[in-house]
Design a protein around this motif. Structure first.
Motif, PDB file in Angstrom:
ATOM      1  N   PHE A  68      -0.610 -13.642   3.538  1.00 48.60           N
ATOM      2  CA  PHE A  68      -0.704 -12.418   2.744  1.00 48.60           C
ATOM      3  C   PHE A  68      -1.566 -12.648   1.499  1.00 48.60           C
ATOM      4  N   ILE A  69      -1.266 -13.693   0.762  1.00 50.63           N
ATOM      5  CA  ILE A  69      -2.021 -13.983  -0.461  1.00 50.63           C
ATOM      6  C   ILE A  69      -3.486 -14.241  -0.130  1.00 50.63           C
ATOM      7  N   TYR A  70      -3.724 -15.061   0.889  1.00 56.25           N
ATOM      8  CA  TYR A  70      -5.096 -15.387   1.289  1.00 56.25           C
ATOM      9  C   TYR A  70      -5.877 -14.133   1.682  1.00 56.25           C
ATOM     10  N   LEU A  71      -5.297 -13.285   2.525  1.00 53.05           N
ATOM     11  CA  LEU A  71      -6.012 -12.089   2.986  1.00 53.05           C
ATOM     12  C   LEU A  71      -6.157 -11.027   1.903  1.00 53.05           C
ATOM     13  N   MET A  72      -5.203 -10.942   1.008  1.00 53.17           N
ATOM     14  CA  MET A  72      -5.356 -10.002  -0.109  1.00 53.17           C
ATOM     15  C   MET A  72      -6.555 -10.411  -0.971  1.00 53.17           C
ATOM     16  N   LYS A  73      -6.660 -11.712  -1.264  1.00 51.44           N
ATOM     17  CA  LYS A  73      -7.741 -12.207  -2.119  1.00 51.44           C
ATOM     18  C   LYS A  73      -9.097 -12.181  -1.427  1.00 51.44           C
ATOM     19  N   THR A  74      -9.145 -12.526  -0.149  1.00 51.52           N
ATOM     20  CA  THR A  74     -10.439 -12.692   0.517  1.00 51.52           C
ATOM     21  C   THR A  74     -10.872 -11.481   1.338  1.00 51.52           C
ATOM     22  N   ALA A  75      -9.942 -10.576   1.639  1.00 54.34           N
ATOM     23  CA  ALA A  75     -10.312  -9.448   2.503  1.00 54.34           C
ATOM     24  C   ALA A  75      -9.908  -8.094   1.924  1.00 54.34           C
ATOM     25  N   TYR A  76      -8.625  -7.855   1.774  1.00 56.36           N
ATOM     26  CA  TYR A  76      -8.145  -6.513   1.441  1.00 56.36           C
ATOM     27  C   TYR A  76      -8.710  -5.990   0.113  1.00 56.36           C
ATOM     28  N   ILE A  77      -8.558  -6.763  -0.917  1.00 54.73           N
ATOM     29  CA  ILE A  77      -9.048  -6.319  -2.233  1.00 54.73           C
ATOM     30  C   ILE A  77     -10.570  -6.195  -2.236  1.00 54.73           C
ATOM     31  N   PRO A  78     -11.323  -7.202  -1.738  1.00 53.88           N
ATOM     32  CA  PRO A  78     -12.789  -7.039  -1.706  1.00 53.88           C
ATOM     33  C   PRO A  78     -13.240  -5.850  -0.842  1.00 53.88           C
ATOM     34  N   LEU A  79     -12.614  -5.629   0.298  1.00 58.22           N
ATOM     35  CA  LEU A  79     -12.995  -4.485   1.133  1.00 58.22           C
ATOM     36  C   LEU A  79     -12.766  -3.170   0.397  1.00 58.22           C
ATOM     37  N   THR A  80     -11.683  -3.110  -0.337  1.00 55.38           N
ATOM     38  CA  THR A  80     -11.356  -1.891  -1.083  1.00 55.38           C
ATOM     39  C   THR A  80     -12.307  -1.700  -2.262  1.00 55.38           C
ATOM     40  N   VAL A  81     -12.489  -2.732  -3.055  1.00 55.86           N
ATOM     41  CA  VAL A  81     -13.345  -2.652  -4.244  1.00 55.86           C
ATOM     42  C   VAL A  81     -14.791  -2.333  -3.858  1.00 55.86           C
ATOM     43  N   ASN A  82     -15.260  -2.930  -2.777  1.00 54.74           N
ATOM     44  CA  ASN A  82     -16.653  -2.751  -2.356  1.00 54.74           C
ATOM     45  C   ASN A  82     -16.865  -1.580  -1.398  1.00 54.74           C
ATOM     46  N   GLY A  83     -15.804  -0.855  -1.080  1.00 55.26           N
ATOM     47  CA  GLY A  83     -15.919   0.293  -0.186  1.00 55.26           C
ATOM     48  C   GLY A  83     -16.434  -0.069   1.204  1.00 55.26           C
ATOM     49  N   GLU A  84     -15.968  -1.182   1.746  1.00 54.56           N
ATOM     50  CA  GLU A  84     -16.479  -1.668   3.021  1.00 54.56           C
ATOM     51  C   GLU A  84     -15.564  -1.390   4.215  1.00 54.56           C
ATOM     52  N   TRP A  85     -14.555  -0.559   4.030  1.00 53.17           N
ATOM     53  CA  TRP A  85     -13.679  -0.220   5.158  1.00 53.17           C
ATOM     54  C   TRP A  85     -14.473   0.569   6.191  1.00 53.17           C
ATOM     55  N   LYS A  86     -14.111   0.423   7.450  1.00 53.55           N
ATOM     56  CA  LYS A  86     -14.804   1.099   8.550  1.00 53.55           C
ATOM     57  C   LYS A  86     -14.096   2.395   8.941  1.00 53.55           C
ATOM     58  N   GLY A  87     -13.341   2.958   8.044  1.00 52.69           N
ATOM     59  CA  GLY A  87     -12.614   4.196   8.290  1.00 52.69           C
ATOM     60  C   GLY A  87     -11.112   3.984   8.221  1.00 52.69           C
ATOM     61  N   TRP A  88     -10.383   5.084   8.398  1.00 56.17           N
ATOM     62  CA  TRP A  88      -8.934   5.036   8.228  1.00 56.17           C
ATOM     63  C   TRP A  88      -8.252   4.175   9.290  1.00 56.17           C
ATOM     64  N   ILE A  89      -8.804   4.087  10.474  1.00 64.37           N
ATOM     65  CA  ILE A  89      -8.208   3.253  11.522  1.00 64.37           C
ATOM     66  C   ILE A  89      -8.245   1.785  11.088  1.00 64.37           C
ATOM     67  N   ASP A  90      -9.328   1.363  10.503  1.00 63.51           N
ATOM     68  CA  ASP A  90      -9.481   0.008   9.990  1.00 63.51           C
ATOM     69  C   ASP A  90      -8.442  -0.272   8.902  1.00 63.51           C
ATOM     70  N   VAL A  91      -8.286   0.664   7.987  1.00 64.59           N
ATOM     71  CA  VAL A  91      -7.320   0.509   6.895  1.00 64.59           C
ATOM     72  C   VAL A  91      -5.900   0.402   7.452  1.00 64.59           C
ATOM     73  N   VAL A  92      -5.559   1.252   8.422  1.00 61.44           N
ATOM     74  CA  VAL A  92      -4.214   1.216   9.019  1.00 61.44           C
ATOM     75  C   VAL A  92      -3.968  -0.135   9.683  1.00 61.44           C
ATOM     76  N   ALA A  93      -4.928  -0.630  10.452  1.00 64.78           N
ATOM     77  CA  ALA A  93      -4.757  -1.900  11.162  1.00 64.78           C
ATOM     78  C   ALA A  93      -4.475  -3.047  10.187  1.00 64.78           C
ATOM     79  N   VAL A  94      -5.295  -3.170   9.173  1.00 67.23           N
ATOM     80  CA  VAL A  94      -5.149  -4.278   8.229  1.00 67.23           C
ATOM     81  C   VAL A  94      -3.909  -4.099   7.355  1.00 67.23           C
ATOM     82  N   THR A  95      -3.666  -2.880   6.900  1.00 62.38           N
ATOM     83  CA  THR A  95      -2.503  -2.622   6.042  1.00 62.38           C
ATOM     84  C   THR A  95      -1.203  -2.921   6.775  1.00 62.38           C
ATOM     85  N   PHE A  96      -1.091  -2.468   8.004  1.00 61.79           N
ATOM     86  CA  PHE A  96       0.141  -2.725   8.753  1.00 61.79           C
ATOM     87  C   PHE A  96       0.310  -4.204   9.055  1.00 61.79           C
ATOM     88  N   TYR A  97      -0.787  -4.916   9.298  1.00 64.85           N
ATOM     89  CA  TYR A  97      -0.681  -6.359   9.477  1.00 64.85           C
ATOM     90  C   TYR A  97      -0.090  -6.988   8.212  1.00 64.85           C
TER      91      TYR A  97
END
Length: 165
Positions: A68-97
């Motif tokens: 959780f800590i690793y993915l928040m730092k290296t993926a979730y937060i950067p994807l959100t800050v940089n607007g790099e999500w591929k749509g709501w399906i992408d957000v749901v997949a990663v968020t639920f994981y």
């Protein structure tokens, strides 16, 4: 084919990412679910199976906290800050994981005696089973949405036109 970031993570660095981010958490969850059923049916609250269940619960909670800590730092937060999500399906997949942290960490804290100290053994068993169930639900939602082409939810073309194949 377009992939969610969830599937991209699992597909990269084969087989290590698949083992680290999928196999180990799922094997822990399955071990917990199966041992949980056996404990509930036999009511053997002090046997070897309960000890295995407790050790796996603690391990899974601590292990997934690291993920959780690793993915928040290296993926979730950067994807959100940089607007790099591929749509709501992408957000749901990663968020639920990542929501798997709630039940896994809850089980670890319960098994370590940090939360629900004043509950009876039966009440703790019920809470533990609820945590296992929650993890299975969030993990399956993540897997299902993770396998979907993220462009289906964004209105963009996926490059697949079944009518012209």
């Amino acid at each position: 084919m377009n992939m969610t970031h969830y599937m991209g993570l699992l597909a990269d660095n084969q087989p290590w990412n698949l083992i680290i981010f999928m196999a180990i958490p799922v094997i822990c969850a399955e071990t917990l679910a199966i041992s949980e059923f056996a404990i509930l049916f036999t009511r053997n609250l002090d046997g070897t199976l309960r000890k295995v269940n407790k050790v796996v619960g603690i391990f899974a909670g601590l292990y997934f906290t690291g993920i959780f800590i690793y993915l928040m730092k290296t993926a979730y937060i950067p994807l959100t800050v940089n607007g790099e999500w591929k749509g709501w399906i992408d957000v749901v997949a990663v968020t639920f994981y990542l929501l798997g942290i709630v039940p896994f960490l809850g089980m670890a804290l319960l098994d370590l005696g940090i939360i629900f100290r004043k509950k009876t053994v039966e009440e703790k068993l019920k809470i533990h089973a609820i945590f296992v169930s929650i993890f299975l639900v969030v993990a399956h939602v993540a897997m299902i949405f993770g396998m979907v082409d993220p462009t289906l939810g964004s209105g963009a073309s996926s490059g697949h036109d079944m009518m012209n194949m």
